[in-house]
Design a protein around this motif. Structure first.
Motif, PDB file in Angstrom:
ATOM      1  N   HIS A 163      -6.805  19.809   8.962  1.00 53.71           N
ATOM      2  CA  HIS A 163      -6.393  19.427  10.318  1.00 53.71           C
ATOM      3  C   HIS A 163      -6.477  20.617  11.274  1.00 53.71           C
ATOM      4  N   GLU A 164      -6.046  21.787  10.827  1.00 54.68           N
ATOM      5  CA  GLU A 164      -6.063  22.972  11.689  1.00 54.68           C
ATOM      6  C   GLU A 164      -7.485  23.398  12.027  1.00 54.68           C
ATOM      7  N   ARG A 165      -8.380  23.261  11.055  1.00 55.29           N
ATOM      8  CA  ARG A 165      -9.750  23.746  11.284  1.00 55.29           C
ATOM      9  C   ARG A 165     -10.636  22.739  12.016  1.00 55.29           C
ATOM     10  N   THR A 166     -10.365  21.454  11.845  1.00 54.37           N
ATOM     11  CA  THR A 166     -11.254  20.453  12.453  1.00 54.37           C
ATOM     12  C   THR A 166     -10.679  19.835  13.720  1.00 54.37           C
ATOM     13  N   GLY A 167      -9.371  19.906  13.890  1.00 49.93           N
ATOM     14  CA  GLY A 167      -8.774  19.291  15.076  1.00 49.93           C
ATOM     15  C   GLY A 167      -9.309  19.891  16.360  1.00 49.93           C
ATOM     16  N   MET A 168      -9.400  21.223  16.391  1.00 49.09           N
ATOM     17  CA  MET A 168      -9.906  21.897  17.588  1.00 49.09           C
ATOM     18  C   MET A 168     -11.390  21.596  17.816  1.00 49.09           C
ATOM     19  N   LEU A 169     -12.166  21.526  16.721  1.00 48.26           N
ATOM     20  CA  LEU A 169     -13.591  21.226  16.858  1.00 48.26           C
ATOM     21  C   LEU A 169     -13.803  19.830  17.433  1.00 48.26           C
ATOM     22  N   LEU A 170     -13.043  18.856  16.942  1.00 45.05           N
ATOM     23  CA  LEU A 170     -13.171  17.497  17.455  1.00 45.05           C
ATOM     24  C   LEU A 170     -12.745  17.419  18.917  1.00 45.05           C
ATOM     25  N   ALA A 171     -11.730  18.175  19.286  1.00 40.11           N
ATOM     26  CA  ALA A 171     -11.294  18.205  20.681  1.00 40.11           C
ATOM     27  C   ALA A 171     -12.389  18.765  21.578  1.00 40.11           C
ATOM     28  N   GLU A 172     -13.085  19.794  21.094  1.00 34.04           N
ATOM     29  CA  GLU A 172     -14.190  20.367  21.865  1.00 34.04           C
ATOM     30  C   GLU A 172     -15.335  19.378  22.007  1.00 34.04           C
ATOM     31  N   LEU A 173     -15.587  18.618  20.929  1.00 35.29           N
ATOM     32  CA  LEU A 173     -16.624  17.591  21.015  1.00 35.29           C
ATOM     33  C   LEU A 173     -16.270  16.540  22.060  1.00 35.29           C
ATOM     34  N   ASP A 174     -15.010  16.113  22.060  1.00 33.14           N
ATOM     35  CA  ASP A 174     -14.559  15.133  23.050  1.00 33.14           C
ATOM     36  C   ASP A 174     -14.696  15.679  24.462  1.00 33.14           C
ATOM     37  N   GLU A 175     -14.336  16.949  24.659  1.00 32.08           N
ATOM     38  CA  GLU A 175     -14.442  17.564  25.988  1.00 32.08           C
ATOM     39  C   GLU A 175     -15.896  17.675  26.429  1.00 32.08           C
ATOM     40  N   THR A 176     -16.792  18.001  25.479  1.00 33.50           N
ATOM     41  CA  THR A 176     -18.219  18.096  25.806  1.00 33.50           C
ATOM     42  C   THR A 176     -18.771  16.743  26.221  1.00 33.50           C
ATOM     43  N   ALA A 211     -14.328   9.058  10.317  1.00 30.89           N
ATOM     44  CA  ALA A 211     -13.187   9.107   9.397  1.00 30.89           C
ATOM     45  C   ALA A 211     -12.381  10.383   9.615  1.00 30.89           C
ATOM     46  N   LEU A 212     -13.075  11.490   9.882  1.00 33.51           N
ATOM     47  CA  LEU A 212     -12.389  12.748  10.154  1.00 33.51           C
ATOM     48  C   LEU A 212     -11.558  12.651  11.425  1.00 33.51           C
ATOM     49  N   ALA A 213     -12.098  11.972  12.436  1.00 29.64           N
ATOM     50  CA  ALA A 213     -11.350  11.788  13.686  1.00 29.64           C
ATOM     51  C   ALA A 213     -10.107  10.944  13.446  1.00 29.64           C
ATOM     52  N   ASP A 214     -10.245   9.901  12.606  1.00 31.68           N
ATOM     53  CA  ASP A 214      -9.076   9.074  12.307  1.00 31.68           C
ATOM     54  C   ASP A 214      -8.027   9.867  11.529  1.00 31.68           C
ATOM     55  N   PHE A 215      -8.468  10.711  10.613  1.00 29.30           N
ATOM     56  CA  PHE A 215      -7.524  11.561   9.879  1.00 29.30           C
ATOM     57  C   PHE A 215      -6.743  12.456  10.841  1.00 29.30           C
ATOM     58  N   ASN A 216      -7.438  13.078  11.759  1.00 26.00           N
ATOM     59  CA  ASN A 216      -6.762  13.955  12.722  1.00 26.00           C
ATOM     60  C   ASN A 216      -5.831  13.176  13.639  1.00 26.00           C
ATOM     61  N   LEU A 217      -6.206  11.945  13.966  1.00 22.97           N
ATOM     62  CA  LEU A 217      -5.342  11.102  14.788  1.00 22.97           C
ATOM     63  C   LEU A 217      -4.012  10.841  14.069  1.00 22.97           C
ATOM     64  N   VAL A 218      -4.101  10.495  12.788  1.00 21.35           N
ATOM     65  CA  VAL A 218      -2.890  10.230  12.012  1.00 21.35           C
ATOM     66  C   VAL A 218      -2.071  11.509  11.831  1.00 21.35           C
ATOM     67  N   ALA A 219      -2.749  12.615  11.548  1.00 20.58           N
ATOM     68  CA  ALA A 219      -2.042  13.887  11.364  1.00 20.58           C
ATOM     69  C   ALA A 219      -1.343  14.315  12.650  1.00 20.58           C
ATOM     70  N   ARG A 220      -1.970  14.104  13.777  1.00 24.87           N
ATOM     71  CA  ARG A 220      -1.403  14.513  15.063  1.00 24.87           C
ATOM     72  C   ARG A 220      -0.153  13.703  15.400  1.00 24.87           C
ATOM     73  N   HIS A 221      -0.168  12.396  15.043  1.00 26.51           N
ATOM     74  CA  HIS A 221       0.960  11.527  15.395  1.00 26.51           C
ATOM     75  C   HIS A 221       1.987  11.424  14.275  1.00 26.51           C
ATOM     76  N   GLY A 222       1.677  11.962  13.103  1.00 28.25           N
ATOM     77  CA  GLY A 222       2.661  12.005  12.026  1.00 28.25           C
ATOM     78  C   GLY A 222       2.868  10.709  11.293  1.00 28.25           C
ATOM     79  N   GLY A 223       1.939   9.796  11.376  1.00 27.27           N
ATOM     80  CA  GLY A 223       2.098   8.536  10.638  1.00 27.27           C
ATOM     81  C   GLY A 223       1.056   7.522  11.058  1.00 27.27           C
TER      82      GLY A 223
END
Length: 296
Positions: A65-78, A5-17
């Motif tokens: 979004h600012e605090r978790t977006g980078m963490l999720l990106a690092e998880l994806d990269e790992t 759910a957190l990943a979906d929230f960041n997805l929506v926040a990143r795309h603005g809708g």
């Protein structure tokens, strides 16, 4: 907190809708909206201000979004780095192999594998018993004619056959007179049934030596103390050089060497690389290939 759910929230926040996020991810808009609403309910916070045509982050939503977006990106990269191990295998690889195969071939195989894949820490142990792969932490097990195990999958990578050999000085077997024999371990019967050019024969034998390894048996037979039943790959060079003579092929099932592993789904890059290495060493899986690999 639900990471999906957190990943979906960041997805929506990143795309603005919700609509743009749904199109970018190929996901239903309604699913994203529901997941974000569930996250807001779990946190007891409003993360978006929803207008008729606009969607904006609340102050709390912006901070999340600012605090978790980078963490999720690092998880994806790992995860991507681990998954990309297919091109560059790394990590620890534990292999269990039978005694004879280890003695004649595994040292060379392991050295070649280490040169080819320097980021893999290969550990090989020798054991003829049926080890428990999961309990004992093995990634691959090599076994001779293993019993069926529904929890494991595998494939044959080498085949061999048994032959009866002796020193030329021993002479050919005569009638039903037992020949002196070197055998491995206790028991072992009292006669070999073999295939010969003109049919089948029975060769009675009487043990004069009992040794614990096939290498020891072969060396004793080379010394002329008796005959023995041995894998042809182990003695083919001696037969070709005239140091030993072959009395016949032993009747019975072939010797098949299997590689076993817990599942063929999501096979690790290390295991795949090791299986490919065996296939490259023995492309046809014949006794002649093994004999050539062993050398003299």
């Amino acid at each position: 907190m639900d990471l999906l759910a957190l990943a979906d929230f960041n997805l929506v926040a990143r795309h603005g809708g919700f609509g743009r996020a749904a199109r970018a991810a190929g996901r239903p808009k309604a699913t994203l909206s529901r997941r974000v609403s569930e996250l807001e309910g779990a946190l007891a916070l409003r993360l978006f201000e929803r207008g008729a045509r606009t969607l904006t982050l609340t102050e709390e939503g912006r901070a999340l979004h600012e605090r978790t977006g980078m963490l999720l990106a690092e998880l994806d990269e790992t995860a991507a780095a681990i998954a990309s191990g297919g091109a560059n295998p790394r990590g620890r690889l534990r292999v269990s192999a039978p005694l004879l195969f280890s003695q004649v071939a595994m040292g060379k195989l392991a050295a070649e594998f280490a040169v080819k894949h320097p980021e893999v820490q290969l550990e090989v142990t020798t054991d003829d018993r049926a080890v428990d792969m999961v309990e004992e932490g093995y990634d691959v097990v090599i076994r001779v004619n293993p019993e069926t195990d529904e929890s494991l999958v595998g494939r044959v990578f080498l085949r061999d056959r048994l032959v009866v050999v002796a020193s030329p000085a021993l002479g050919q077997p005569q009638g039903n007179r037992p020949v002196p024999a070197v055998v491995r371990g206790p028991g072992g019967g009292d006669a070999w049934k073999v295939k010969v050019p003109d049919g089948r024969a029975r060769i009675p034998f009487e043990p004069v030596l009992r040794l614990s390894s096939m290498i020891m048996v072969r060396d004793a037979v080379r010394a002329g103390v008796g005959s023995a039943c041995l894998p042809v790959s182990l003695v083919s060079h001696d037969i070709a050089a005239g140091r030993l003579v072959q009395w016949g092929d032993v009747e019975g099932p072939e010797i098949a060497l299997w590689t076993l592993y817990p599942s063929r789904r999501l096979l690790s890059a290390r295991v795949s690389a090791f299986l490919d290495h065996l296939k490259q060493a023995f492309p046809q899986g014949t006794p002649d290939e093994l004999a050539s690999y062993i050398g003299t």
